[in-house]
Design a protein around this motif. Structure first.
Motif, PDB file in Angstrom:
ATOM      1  N   LEU A  80       0.831  -1.204   0.000  1.00  0.00           N
ATOM      2  CA  LEU A  80       0.000   0.000   0.000  1.00  0.00           C
ATOM      3  C   LEU A  80       0.869   1.258   0.000  1.00  0.00           C
ATOM      4  O   LEU A  80       0.577   2.227  -0.701  1.00  0.00           O
ATOM      5  CB  LEU A  80      -0.926  -0.006   1.217  1.00  0.00           C
ATOM      6  CG  LEU A  80      -2.047  -1.050   1.206  1.00  0.00           C
ATOM      7  CD1 LEU A  80      -2.751  -1.090   2.557  1.00  0.00           C
ATOM      8  CD2 LEU A  80      -3.051  -0.750   0.097  1.00  0.00           C
ATOM      9  N   SER A  81       1.934   1.244   0.778  1.00  0.00           N
ATOM     10  CA  SER A  81       2.821   2.412   0.843  1.00  0.00           C
ATOM     11  C   SER A  81       3.509   2.668  -0.489  1.00  0.00           C
ATOM     12  O   SER A  81       3.750   3.813  -0.866  1.00  0.00           O
ATOM     13  CB  SER A  81       3.882   2.205   1.935  1.00  0.00           C
ATOM     14  OG  SER A  81       3.286   2.116   3.208  1.00  0.00           O
ATOM     15  N   PRO A  86       0.445   4.425  -4.078  1.00  0.00           N
ATOM     16  CA  PRO A  86      -0.500   5.381  -3.491  1.00  0.00           C
ATOM     17  C   PRO A  86      -1.919   5.300  -4.048  1.00  0.00           C
ATOM     18  O   PRO A  86      -2.867   5.678  -3.360  1.00  0.00           O
ATOM     19  CB  PRO A  86       0.134   6.743  -3.823  1.00  0.00           C
ATOM     20  CG  PRO A  86       1.585   6.451  -4.015  1.00  0.00           C
ATOM     21  CD  PRO A  86       1.633   5.093  -4.631  1.00  0.00           C
ATOM     22  N   THR A  87      -2.098   4.811  -5.278  1.00  0.00           N
ATOM     23  CA  THR A  87      -3.445   4.759  -5.855  1.00  0.00           C
ATOM     24  C   THR A  87      -4.198   3.494  -5.460  1.00  0.00           C
ATOM     25  O   THR A  87      -5.354   3.323  -5.832  1.00  0.00           O
ATOM     26  CB  THR A  87      -3.388   4.835  -7.392  1.00  0.00           C
ATOM     27  OG1 THR A  87      -2.649   3.719  -7.904  1.00  0.00           O
ATOM     28  CG2 THR A  87      -2.731   6.134  -7.849  1.00  0.00           C
ATOM     29  N   VAL A  88      -3.549   2.605  -4.721  1.00  0.00           N
ATOM     30  CA  VAL A  88      -4.186   1.361  -4.291  1.00  0.00           C
ATOM     31  C   VAL A  88      -4.612   1.496  -2.835  1.00  0.00           C
ATOM     32  O   VAL A  88      -3.784   1.686  -1.949  1.00  0.00           O
ATOM     33  CB  VAL A  88      -3.227   0.156  -4.446  1.00  0.00           C
ATOM     34  CG1 VAL A  88      -3.864  -1.113  -3.886  1.00  0.00           C
ATOM     35  CG2 VAL A  88      -2.858  -0.039  -5.910  1.00  0.00           C
ATOM     36  N   ASP A  89      -5.925   1.406  -2.602  1.00  0.00           N
ATOM     37  CA  ASP A  89      -6.455   1.483  -1.240  1.00  0.00           C
ATOM     38  C   ASP A  89      -6.848   0.115  -0.703  1.00  0.00           C
ATOM     39  O   ASP A  89      -7.052  -0.049   0.494  1.00  0.00           O
ATOM     40  CB  ASP A  89      -7.683   2.400  -1.197  1.00  0.00           C
ATOM     41  CG  ASP A  89      -7.336   3.839  -1.555  1.00  0.00           C
ATOM     42  OD1 ASP A  89      -6.253   4.297  -1.151  1.00  0.00           O
ATOM     43  OD2 ASP A  89      -8.142   4.489  -2.239  1.00  0.00           O
ATOM     44  N   GLY A  90      -6.993  -0.861  -1.585  1.00  0.00           N
ATOM     45  CA  GLY A  90      -7.389  -2.200  -1.177  1.00  0.00           C
ATOM     46  C   GLY A  90      -7.256  -3.157  -2.345  1.00  0.00           C
ATOM     47  O   GLY A  90      -6.901  -2.758  -3.463  1.00  0.00           O
ATOM     48  N   ASP A 145      -8.676  -2.452  -5.839  1.00  0.00           N
ATOM     49  CA  ASP A 145      -8.053  -1.449  -6.709  1.00  0.00           C
ATOM     50  C   ASP A 145      -6.978  -2.052  -7.604  1.00  0.00           C
ATOM     51  O   ASP A 145      -6.416  -1.356  -8.452  1.00  0.00           O
ATOM     52  CB  ASP A 145      -7.429  -0.328  -5.865  1.00  0.00           C
ATOM     53  CG  ASP A 145      -8.476   0.471  -5.119  1.00  0.00           C
ATOM     54  OD1 ASP A 145      -9.587   0.625  -5.655  1.00  0.00           O
ATOM     55  OD2 ASP A 145      -8.189   0.930  -4.000  1.00  0.00           O
ATOM     56  N   ARG A 197      -7.443  15.102  -3.999  1.00  0.00           N
ATOM     57  CA  ARG A 197      -8.150  13.975  -3.385  1.00  0.00           C
ATOM     58  C   ARG A 197      -7.173  12.925  -2.883  1.00  0.00           C
ATOM     59  O   ARG A 197      -7.357  12.338  -1.816  1.00  0.00           O
ATOM     60  CB  ARG A 197      -9.119  13.350  -4.395  1.00  0.00           C
ATOM     61  CG  ARG A 197     -10.360  14.177  -4.669  1.00  0.00           C
ATOM     62  CD  ARG A 197     -11.361  13.375  -5.480  1.00  0.00           C
ATOM     63  NE  ARG A 197     -10.860  13.052  -6.804  1.00  0.00           N
ATOM     64  CZ  ARG A 197     -11.067  13.811  -7.877  1.00  0.00           C
ATOM     65  NH1 ARG A 197     -11.741  14.938  -7.760  1.00  0.00           N
ATOM     66  NH2 ARG A 197     -10.595  13.455  -9.059  1.00  0.00           N
ATOM     67  N   ASP A 198      -6.118  12.671  -3.656  1.00  0.00           N
ATOM     68  CA  ASP A 198      -5.152  11.640  -3.282  1.00  0.00           C
ATOM     69  C   ASP A 198      -4.450  11.957  -1.968  1.00  0.00           C
ATOM     70  O   ASP A 198      -4.129  11.055  -1.191  1.00  0.00           O
ATOM     71  CB  ASP A 198      -4.099  11.462  -4.383  1.00  0.00           C
ATOM     72  CG  ASP A 198      -4.638  10.681  -5.575  1.00  0.00           C
ATOM     73  OD1 ASP A 198      -5.737  10.103  -5.443  1.00  0.00           O
ATOM     74  OD2 ASP A 198      -3.970  10.655  -6.620  1.00  0.00           O
ATOM     75  N   GLY A 219      -5.713  14.027   0.334  1.00  0.00           N
ATOM     76  CA  GLY A 219      -6.676  14.394   1.361  1.00  0.00           C
ATOM     77  C   GLY A 219      -6.945  15.868   1.491  1.00  0.00           C
ATOM     78  O   GLY A 219      -7.393  16.328   2.549  1.00  0.00           O
TER      79      GLY A 219
END
Length: 235
Positions: A59-60, A63-67, A70, A134-135, A137
């Motif tokens: 995940l780190s 960055p575009t992968v939240d789960g 994705d 958005r990415d 926050g």
């Protein structure tokens, strides 16, 4: 005696480089260079096991992968952060934000316009800046894109309509399908209308078993995505 001889022969072959340890070799190939290619049915957990890393590390590094939902079949994902990613994140974001602000203000001055007017006349630039916000926050109040599938059930091979709203105007998108919580597989490319909507007719994949559930994901080139509710595959 025979068993001991076999062990000694095997040890000699390994030492001579003639016999490779299969699990280590497979892992090296699958995750060479700190990356791996997403396979059908992959999840973050499965990739983490395959590459001997943690889900948090994946995940780190992406960055575009939240789960797991994705992930996209066929794409390459990093399984470890690049060396340059180990610096001060706060300092890097500060420098980047200041640089982006200066660049946009500079463009506006060159054409004798305000920043807002410049963005309004260049929707692609505006959507990219909004996506960046958005990415990290700090996005504006723009509504997130949404998607739906109709009908919500049917057999493999049947036709469904997947549509979405709130996407960047005139942008290319890909439509992917997968079981919830696993990597999705791209099956169609499309283009968003000038009003930010898209609608495509698709066939439910033949490889999906009856009783399964699917979700369809519409994704832009810069990672903005909208996912439908669940579709039930019937007999």
């Amino acid at each position: 005696m025979k068993s001991r001889l076999s062990v000694l022969v095997a040890a000699g072959l390994v030492a001579g480089g003639l016999l490779a340890a299969y699990p280590a070799s497979a892992q090296t190939v699958a995750c060479a260079g700190g990356t791996t290619v997403v396979q059908r049915g992959d999840t973050l957990s499965r990739i983490a096991d395959r590459c001997d890393v943690t889900e948090g590390a994946i995940l780190s590094a992406n960055p575009t992968v939240d789960g797991s939902g994705d992930l996209t079949v066929g794409e390459t994902v990093r399984v470890s952060s690049r060396p340059e990613d180990t610096g001060s994140l706060e300092e890097g974001l500060g420098d980047f934000t200041a640089g982006a602000k200066d660049a946009v203000e500079g463009m506006a001055r060159e054409v004798g316009s305000s920043v807002q007017n410049l963005l309004d006349r260049n929707p692609d630039l505006k959507s990219r800046l909004q996506k960046l916000g958005r990415d990290v926050g700090i996005g504006d109040d723009t509504a997130a894109p949404s998607a739906n599938v109709s009908p919500t059930s049917g057999p493999a091979g049947s036709t469904v309509t997947v549509s979405a709203t709130g996407l960047p105007a005139e942008s290319p998108v890909s439509v992917a399908v997968g079981t919830p919580g696993t990597a999705s597989e791209p099956i169609r490319d499309a283009r968003v209308s000038s009003s930010g909507t898209v609608s495509v007719n698709l066939a439910v994949p033949s490889w999906v078993a009856a009783g399964s559930e699917l979700t369809f994901t519409i994704r832009t080139d810069d990672g903005l995505k909208a996912r439908t509710g669940r579709f039930e595959v019937t007999r």
